[in-house]
Scaffold this motif. Structure first.
Motif, PDB file in Angstrom:
ATOM      1  N   ASP A   1      45.747 -22.216  42.741  1.00 48.03           N
ATOM      2  CA  ASP A   1      46.903 -22.992  42.315  1.00 48.03           C
ATOM      3  C   ASP A   1      47.134 -22.729  40.835  1.00 48.03           C
ATOM      4  O   ASP A   1      46.294 -23.052  39.996  1.00 48.03           O
ATOM      5  CB  ASP A   1      46.646 -24.482  42.562  1.00 48.03           C
ATOM      6  N   LYS A   2      48.268 -22.129  40.514  1.00 45.63           N
ATOM      7  CA  LYS A   2      48.545 -21.772  39.116  1.00 45.63           C
ATOM      8  C   LYS A   2      48.668 -23.000  38.218  1.00 45.63           C
ATOM      9  O   LYS A   2      48.511 -22.910  37.012  1.00 45.63           O
ATOM     10  CB  LYS A   2      49.789 -20.907  39.009  1.00 45.63           C
ATOM     11  N   ASP A   3      48.922 -24.158  38.802  1.00 45.41           N
ATOM     12  CA  ASP A   3      49.032 -25.388  38.021  1.00 45.41           C
ATOM     13  C   ASP A   3      47.751 -26.217  38.036  1.00 45.41           C
ATOM     14  O   ASP A   3      47.747 -27.363  37.577  1.00 45.41           O
ATOM     15  CB  ASP A   3      50.192 -26.246  38.549  1.00 45.41           C
ATOM     16  N   CYS A   4      46.655 -25.656  38.548  1.00 42.79           N
ATOM     17  CA  CYS A   4      45.390 -26.394  38.606  1.00 42.79           C
ATOM     18  C   CYS A   4      44.947 -26.764  37.193  1.00 42.79           C
ATOM     19  O   CYS A   4      44.916 -25.920  36.293  1.00 42.79           O
ATOM     20  CB  CYS A   4      44.317 -25.554  39.287  1.00 42.79           C
ATOM     21  N   LEU A   5      44.591 -28.026  37.005  1.00 41.25           N
ATOM     22  CA  LEU A   5      44.193 -28.496  35.677  1.00 41.25           C
ATOM     23  C   LEU A   5      42.831 -27.969  35.253  1.00 41.25           C
ATOM     24  O   LEU A   5      42.493 -27.982  34.088  1.00 41.25           O
ATOM     25  CB  LEU A   5      44.180 -30.024  35.658  1.00 41.25           C
ATOM     26  N   VAL A   6      42.031 -27.515  36.221  1.00 49.37           N
ATOM     27  CA  VAL A   6      40.686 -27.035  35.904  1.00 49.37           C
ATOM     28  C   VAL A   6      40.684 -25.522  35.703  1.00 49.37           C
ATOM     29  O   VAL A   6      40.278 -25.027  34.656  1.00 49.37           O
ATOM     30  CB  VAL A   6      39.686 -27.436  37.006  1.00 49.37           C
ATOM     31  N   CYS A   7      41.134 -24.771  36.711  1.00 51.11           N
ATOM     32  CA  CYS A   7      41.017 -23.311  36.628  1.00 51.11           C
ATOM     33  C   CYS A   7      42.336 -22.600  36.339  1.00 51.11           C
ATOM     34  O   CYS A   7      42.348 -21.388  36.136  1.00 51.11           O
ATOM     35  CB  CYS A   7      40.402 -22.760  37.909  1.00 51.11           C
ATOM     36  N   GLY A   8      43.460 -23.327  36.323  1.00 49.95           N
ATOM     37  CA  GLY A   8      44.744 -22.707  36.014  1.00 49.95           C
ATOM     38  C   GLY A   8      44.843 -22.371  34.535  1.00 49.95           C
ATOM     39  O   GLY A   8      44.161 -22.983  33.705  1.00 49.95           O
ATOM     40  N   PRO A   9      45.693 -21.421  34.175  1.00 54.22           N
ATOM     41  CA  PRO A   9      45.788 -21.018  32.771  1.00 54.22           C
ATOM     42  C   PRO A   9      46.463 -22.058  31.885  1.00 54.22           C
ATOM     43  O   PRO A   9      46.236 -22.102  30.688  1.00 54.22           O
ATOM     44  CB  PRO A   9      46.625 -19.736  32.829  1.00 54.22           C
ATOM     45  N   GLY A  10      47.301 -22.909  32.469  1.00 53.11           N
ATOM     46  CA  GLY A  10      48.045 -23.867  31.657  1.00 53.11           C
ATOM     47  C   GLY A  10      49.250 -23.199  31.022  1.00 53.11           C
ATOM     48  O   GLY A  10      49.434 -21.993  31.100  1.00 53.11           O
ATOM     49  N   VAL A  11      50.084 -23.993  30.391  1.00 49.98           N
ATOM     50  CA  VAL A  11      51.296 -23.482  29.734  1.00 49.98           C
ATOM     51  C   VAL A  11      50.982 -23.280  28.257  1.00 49.98           C
ATOM     52  O   VAL A  11      50.446 -24.167  27.592  1.00 49.98           O
ATOM     53  CB  VAL A  11      52.458 -24.478  29.913  1.00 49.98           C
ATOM     54  N   LEU A  12      51.318 -22.104  27.765  1.00 53.22           N
ATOM     55  CA  LEU A  12      51.062 -21.765  26.366  1.00 53.22           C
ATOM     56  C   LEU A  12      52.189 -22.265  25.475  1.00 53.22           C
ATOM     57  O   LEU A  12      53.365 -22.017  25.748  1.00 53.22           O
ATOM     58  CB  LEU A  12      50.917 -20.249  26.212  1.00 53.22           C
ATOM     59  N   ILE A  13      51.825 -22.987  24.419  1.00 50.55           N
ATOM     60  CA  ILE A  13      52.804 -23.474  23.444  1.00 50.55           C
ATOM     61  C   ILE A  13      52.275 -23.139  22.051  1.00 50.55           C
ATOM     62  O   ILE A  13      51.138 -23.491  21.717  1.00 50.55           O
ATOM     63  CB  ILE A  13      53.035 -24.988  23.584  1.00 50.55           C
ATOM     64  N   GLU A  14      53.115 -22.465  21.259  1.00 47.37           N
ATOM     65  CA  GLU A  14      52.733 -22.103  19.891  1.00 47.37           C
ATOM     66  C   GLU A  14      53.553 -22.942  18.921  1.00 47.37           C
ATOM     67  O   GLU A  14      54.789 -22.994  19.021  1.00 47.37           O
ATOM     68  CB  GLU A  14      52.980 -20.614  19.659  1.00 47.37           C
ATOM     69  N   VAL A  15      52.883 -23.621  18.004  1.00 51.90           N
ATOM     70  CA  VAL A  15      53.569 -24.499  17.049  1.00 51.90           C
ATOM     71  C   VAL A  15      53.005 -24.299  15.642  1.00 51.90           C
ATOM     72  O   VAL A  15      51.921 -23.742  15.468  1.00 51.90           O
ATOM     73  CB  VAL A  15      53.440 -25.993  17.453  1.00 51.90           C
ATOM     74  N   ASP A  16      53.744 -24.784  14.645  1.00 50.75           N
ATOM     75  CA  ASP A  16      53.284 -24.762  13.263  1.00 50.75           C
ATOM     76  C   ASP A  16      52.248 -25.862  13.048  1.00 50.75           C
ATOM     77  O   ASP A  16      52.261 -26.882  13.742  1.00 50.75           O
ATOM     78  CB  ASP A  16      54.458 -24.985  12.300  1.00 50.75           C
ATOM     79  N   THR A  17      51.425 -25.676  12.053  1.00 50.01           N
ATOM     80  CA  THR A  17      50.403 -26.680  11.753  1.00 50.01           C
ATOM     81  C   THR A  17      51.013 -27.970  11.224  1.00 50.01           C
ATOM     82  O   THR A  17      50.376 -29.018  11.266  1.00 50.01           O
ATOM     83  CB  THR A  17      49.394 -26.143  10.709  1.00 50.01           C
ATOM     84  N   SER A  18      52.249 -27.923  10.769  1.00 46.79           N
ATOM     85  CA  SER A  18      52.893 -29.111  10.204  1.00 46.79           C
ATOM     86  C   SER A  18      53.567 -29.995  11.261  1.00 46.79           C
ATOM     87  O   SER A  18      54.007 -31.100  10.949  1.00 46.79           O
ATOM     88  CB  SER A  18      53.935 -28.695   9.167  1.00 46.79           C
ATOM     89  N   VAL A  19      53.650 -29.514  12.500  1.00 52.61           N
ATOM     90  CA  VAL A  19      54.338 -30.268  13.552  1.00 52.61           C
ATOM     91  C   VAL A  19      53.589 -31.566  13.843  1.00 52.61           C
ATOM     92  O   VAL A  19      52.393 -31.561  14.133  1.00 52.61           O
ATOM     93  CB  VAL A  19      54.460 -29.413  14.844  1.00 52.61           C
ATOM     94  N   THR A  20      54.315 -32.673  13.756  1.00 53.16           N
ATOM     95  CA  THR A  20      53.700 -33.977  14.051  1.00 53.16           C
ATOM     96  C   THR A  20      53.627 -34.178  15.561  1.00 53.16           C
ATOM     97  O   THR A  20      54.278 -33.459  16.331  1.00 53.16           O
ATOM     98  CB  THR A  20      54.522 -35.126  13.441  1.00 53.16           C
ATOM     99  N   LEU A  21      52.865 -35.161  15.959  1.00 49.84           N
ATOM    100  CA  LEU A  21      52.732 -35.464  17.386  1.00 49.84           C
ATOM    101  C   LEU A  21      54.083 -35.850  17.973  1.00 49.84           C
ATOM    102  O   LEU A  21      54.419 -35.434  19.085  1.00 49.84           O
ATOM    103  CB  LEU A  21      51.706 -36.584  17.598  1.00 49.84           C
ATOM    104  N   GLN A  22      54.893 -36.612  17.223  1.00 54.41           N
ATOM    105  CA  GLN A  22      56.226 -36.997  17.703  1.00 54.41           C
ATOM    106  C   GLN A  22      57.107 -35.766  17.912  1.00 54.41           C
ATOM    107  O   GLN A  22      57.783 -35.639  18.934  1.00 54.41           O
ATOM    108  CB  GLN A  22      56.899 -37.948  16.713  1.00 54.41           C
ATOM    109  N   LYS A  23      57.084 -34.834  16.947  1.00 56.34           N
ATOM    110  CA  LYS A  23      57.875 -33.603  17.066  1.00 56.34           C
ATOM    111  C   LYS A  23      57.384 -32.775  18.255  1.00 56.34           C
ATOM    112  O   LYS A  23      58.183 -32.190  18.991  1.00 56.34           O
ATOM    113  CB  LYS A  23      57.776 -32.801  15.756  1.00 56.34           C
ATOM    114  N   PHE A  24      56.059 -32.745  18.456  1.00 59.00           N
ATOM    115  CA  PHE A  24      55.497 -32.012  19.591  1.00 59.00           C
ATOM    116  C   PHE A  24      56.001 -32.605  20.908  1.00 59.00           C
ATOM    117  O   PHE A  24      56.353 -31.876  21.835  1.00 59.00           O
ATOM    118  CB  PHE A  24      53.969 -32.054  19.524  1.00 59.00           C
ATOM    119  N   MET A  25      56.044 -33.931  20.994  1.00 58.22           N
ATOM    120  CA  MET A  25      56.546 -34.581  22.203  1.00 58.22           C
ATOM    121  C   MET A  25      58.019 -34.242  22.432  1.00 58.22           C
ATOM    122  O   MET A  25      58.449 -34.043  23.577  1.00 58.22           O
ATOM    123  CB  MET A  25      56.333 -36.096  22.115  1.00 58.22           C
ATOM    124  N   ASN A  26      58.785 -34.147  21.347  1.00 59.31           N
ATOM    125  CA  ASN A  26      60.192 -33.736  21.462  1.00 59.31           C
ATOM    126  C   ASN A  26      60.297 -32.302  21.986  1.00 59.31           C
ATOM    127  O   ASN A  26      61.180 -31.991  22.785  1.00 59.31           O
ATOM    128  CB  ASN A  26      60.907 -33.855  20.121  1.00 59.31           C
TER     129      ASN A  26
END
Length: 201
Positions: free
Chosen positions: A84-109
């Motif tokens: 299962d490509k969406d498996c939380l254990v063995c699936g790769p997950g979705v890759l997201i690249e962000v800046d170090t300055s991104v706040t948690l609120q901005k990340f949620m957006n």
């Protein structure tokens, strides 16, 4: 063995312990457990059967799964489970690249705007620690202060790591709850290579 049984029977009688028989005593002393003997026999038979199939090409061999049902007669079935490509254990997950300055609120957006995720009302955890929880109200209040902090700091200043997000998304024009594994990498931080971010999600 006879002496051990005699001693066990004497103690059972002395302390009023029912059910001490010769076969029970033998099972304890010799470590005879019927379930283990049965399991070993089933696995040995399955290995032998697979060897026979390989040697004679008489049937399909097992790929990664075997079902055994011995409650009423005997039935074995060979099936192949797909990953299962969406498996939380063995699936790769979705890759997201962000800046170090991104706040948690901005990340949620960003999660709301992400074409593959479109996650709203997100609750976020990292290595078992609640970064932000939508509910219950007590946890939301406790984690609310994290919304203005950089995600990079909340994740221990790691160059890349996995977080889990629970939220709502659209599926077949309906809002459904979902849990997603995200591989977060931070731009410009040592330890993130081109290979980490190649290929997107």
């Amino acid at each position: 063995m006879k002496w051990v049984y005699d001693e066990a029977a004497k103690r059972a009688e002395l302390f009023g312990i029912p059910g001490v028989t010769y076969s029970f005593t033998q099972g304890v002393v010799k470590n005879i457990i019927p379930a283990i003997a049965s399991t070993n026999a089933i696995i040995s038979a399955a290995c032998t059967l697979e060897t026979l199939k390989i040697a004679t090409e008489c049937s399909k061999t097992m790929s990664n799964y075997l079902t055994y049902n011995g409650s009423e007669g005997l039935h074995t079935k060979v099936a192949e489970f797909e990953r299962d490509k969406d498996c939380l254990v063995c699936g790769p997950g979705v890759l997201i690249e962000v800046d170090t300055s991104v706040t948690l609120q901005k990340f949620m957006n960003l999660l709301e705007e992400h074409p593959k995720l479109q996650l709203t009302k997100a609750s976020i955890t990292h290595r078992g620690k609640n970064l932000y929880m939508q509910a219950p109200p007590v946890l939301e209040e406790m984690t609310r202060s994290n919304l203005c902090l950089p995600l990079f700091e909340l994740m221990g200043k790691l160059s890349k790591d996995v977080i889990h997000v629970n939220g709502m998304t659209n599926k077949n024009n309906q809002k459904v709850s979902c849990l997603r594994k995200l591989r977060v990498t931070f731009k410009g931080v040592d330890g993130v290579t081109d290979m980490d971010t190649a290929g997107g999600a």
